[in-house]
Design a protein around this motif. Structure first.
Motif, mmCIF file in Angstrom:
data_model
loop_
_atom_site.group_PDB
_atom_site.id
_atom_site.type_symbol
_atom_site.label_atom_id
_atom_site.label_comp_id
_atom_site.label_asym_id
_atom_site.label_seq_id
_atom_site.Cartn_x
_atom_site.Cartn_y
_atom_site.Cartn_z
ATOM 1 N N GLU A 1 63.323 59.417 -29.214
ATOM 2 C CA GLU A 1 64.546 58.812 -29.735
ATOM 3 C C GLU A 1 64.491 57.286 -29.732
ATOM 4 O O GLU A 1 65.495 56.633 -30.001
ATOM 5 N N GLY A 2 63.319 56.716 -29.421
ATOM 6 C CA GLY A 2 63.192 55.262 -29.431
ATOM 7 C C GLY A 2 64.120 54.584 -28.440
ATOM 8 O O GLY A 2 64.683 53.516 -28.725
ATOM 9 N N HIS A 3 64.269 55.185 -27.263
ATOM 10 C CA HIS A 3 65.189 54.664 -26.239
ATOM 11 C C HIS A 3 64.398 53.812 -25.245
ATOM 12 O O HIS A 3 63.556 54.329 -24.497
ATOM 13 N N ASP B 1 71.429 56.802 -27.644
ATOM 14 C CA ASP B 1 71.916 57.310 -28.925
ATOM 15 C C ASP B 1 70.984 58.402 -29.449
ATOM 16 O O ASP B 1 69.825 58.499 -29.050
ATOM 17 N N MET B 2 71.497 59.200 -30.375
ATOM 18 C CA MET B 2 70.683 60.192 -31.073
ATOM 19 C C MET B 2 70.631 59.799 -32.544
ATOM 20 O O MET B 2 71.667 59.654 -33.188
ATOM 21 N N TYR B 3 69.425 59.607 -33.043
ATOM 22 C CA TYR B 3 69.252 59.145 -34.417
ATOM 23 C C TYR B 3 69.027 60.317 -35.362
ATOM 24 O O TYR B 3 68.250 61.235 -35.081
ATOM 25 N N GLY C 1 75.542 57.612 -28.247
ATOM 26 C CA GLY C 1 75.580 58.431 -27.044
ATOM 27 C C GLY C 1 75.183 59.873 -27.259
ATOM 28 O O GLY C 1 75.334 60.697 -26.351
ATOM 29 N N GLY C 2 74.640 60.182 -28.436
ATOM 30 C CA GLY C 2 74.321 61.577 -28.756
ATOM 31 C C GLY C 2 73.273 62.181 -27.840
ATOM 32 O O GLY C 2 73.397 63.334 -27.409
ATOM 33 N N LEU D 1 73.560 65.425 -25.235
ATOM 34 C CA LEU D 1 72.679 66.590 -25.258
ATOM 35 C C LEU D 1 72.020 66.830 -23.906
ATOM 36 O O LEU D 1 71.818 67.977 -23.498
ATOM 37 N N VAL D 2 71.675 65.762 -23.196
ATOM 38 C CA VAL D 2 70.987 65.893 -21.922
ATOM 39 C C VAL D 2 71.960 66.135 -20.775
ATOM 40 O O VAL D 2 71.723 66.985 -19.908
#
Length: 460
Positions: A259-261, A269-271, A290-291, A295-296
């Motif tokens: 997710e490139g975090h 975030d969730m892309y 914050g997606g 999810l986690v």
């Protein structure tokens, strides 16, 4: 040695990626064969016998090419990755041996009856052989996935020796077998294989419908493929979520790359789509704020471990590549769900086979599960880097010490040529078998068949 490492990784990725075209097709097609022949035994309708015979021929072609392309990888373990082979030989070797004894022998043993047993054995024995071949292909995938999963989440072992002589030795076989990621990854791989095989069946059926050929056979095989694909596409959504859960727990650096975090400890975030700017440690694209946190942790504001929490040498370098392949897999997965649900709806409305635009899409959609399977494999393996065995053995340390870059380049060129010839041969033979079609005289079909002549004529 750096060039040798890069070239060896490219070579192994190429050979595995090419081989991975075929096992998923044979696994998915095996299930479809069981359904087709089961329908023949249940209904007595000869149409199902003819389409089963037709797809058995294609299964045999796929199986043969898969075996030929898979042998090369085992030699590469010894030529390019000798240190790795010594390190994991006790574990990986046991899994490969089990695959040969319990899976490949089962599949290949009953394959002869599957191919040549028509009119030589009873219908029940032939159907049993079909089931055994299908189970053999699934068990084969099980042992390979277990071996690979141990590299992702190693358990049930001890390290004996030191330095270059160190090796992992099994202390508890079943703990090794049921390592934290093996069953989730196995489910994900098998469901992806069901999608690959079922979409091949639907692609051929849709092509026949567009060409106004073998229409009753085309409808029958398309419906079988659709029944498998719809269930598998929905199951893959849940399987993917479970796989992401294990990654977040056991390989947080990989999840961060997906997710490139980058932030070490911040909400993630969730892309939906995007591009990772690694130097700036930013991602541009469409996102759900914050997606990933939700999810986690089921909380949009919960912190997720980012790439900056890990030393530079212990985290993936190709972050954008992992990000893109992961999102490509997810995007295709959602597309497959939409396609299959739309087809089921139109089938319920008895309008499916009249939609020529949709049939054209299904002809080409055979590529989508293959692309998703490849992309998912690349995301999983590149995301694990720089480890070949997670936190135990680095990829750079797993190389053979005597192999030169020139040797790897030469073998890579040779493999590319041979595999290209095999792929052209595969496409030629597959195209020839598809153009020939099932050996069925549709004028002899029973009017009581569920695929009525009236509906067949409406398509033309």
């Amino acid at each position: 040695m750096h060039n040798v490492e890069i070239l060896s990784r490219i070579q192994f990725a190429f050979t595995v990626a090419f081989h991975y075209i075929y096992p998923p097709l044979s696994i998915g097609l095996g299930l479809c064969l069981v359904i087709m022949e089961g329908m023949y035994l249940k209904t007595g309708n000869k149409l199902y016998e003819h389409i089963t015979r037709f797809w058995i021929k294609i299964f045999a072609l796929i199986f043969g090419i898969g075996v030929a392309t898979g042998i090369v990888m085992e030699f590469e373990f010894g030529t390019n990755w000798a240190t790795y082979s010594r390190y994991v030989g006790d574990i990986f070797g046991s899994a490969l041996a089990a695959e040969g004894i319990f899976a490949f022998a089962l599949e290949s043993g009953f394959l002869g009856i599957l191919l040549f047993g028509w009119n030589r054995v009873s219908k029940g024995v032939h159907f049993f052989s079909t089931i055994m071949v299908a189970l053999g292909s699934i068990f084969s995938a099980l042992w390979i996935v277990v071996a690979n999963s141990w590299q992702q989440t190693p358990t049930g072992y001890v390290i004996e020796g030191e330095g270059m002589q160190a090796r992992a030795v099994i202390t508890d076989f079943w703990v090794m077998f049921f390592n934290p990621s093996s069953m989730d990854r196995f489910a994900h791989v098998i469901i992806g294989s069901f999608l690959a095989g079922s979409f091949l069946v639907m692609s051929v059926g849709a092509w026949y419908i567009l060409k106004n050929k073998h229409l009753s056979s085309a409808k029958a095989m398309f419906k079988v493929g659709l029944s498998v694909a719809c269930i598998a596409a929905l199951l893959q959504l849940f399987s993917g979520h479970r796989s992401a859960d294990y990654v977040s727990k056991y390989q947080p650096a990989k999840l961060a790359a997906m997710e490139g975090h980058f932030d070490a400890n911040a909400p993630a975030d969730m892309y939906l789509l995007g591009w990772v700017h690694t130097k700036d440690q930013k991602v541009s694209g469409i996102k759900v704020p914050g997606g990933l946190s939700f999810l986690v942790h089921q909380d949009f504001k919960a912190p997720v471990t980012g790439l900056n929490a890990f030393p530079g040498e212990d985290r993936p370098k190709q972050v954008n590549f992992v990000f893109q392949t992961y999102h490509l897999m997810v995007t295709i997965g959602i597309t497959l769900i939409a396609l299959t649900l739309l087809a089921v709806y139109l089938l319920y409305k008895k309008k499916l086979f009249e939609q020529r635009w949709l049939m054209r899409i299904f002809v080409l959609a055979v590529l989508l599960p293959q692309i998703a399977n490849q992309a998912g494999w690349y995301a999983a393996e590149v995301g694990r880097q720089p480890w070949v065995v997670y936190k135990l053995l680095r990829t750079s340390d797993a190389l053979s010490k005597t192999v030169t870059a020139n040797q790897v380049v030469f073998s890579l060129i040779l493999f590319t040529f041979v595999y290209l010839v095999l792929f052209i041969l595969f496409l030629y033979l597959l195209n020839k078998k598809i153009k020939h079609g099932p050996d069925v005289n549709e004028n002899e079909e029973d009017d009581s068949d569920v695929f009525s002549k009236r509906n067949v004529g409406a398509i033309s």
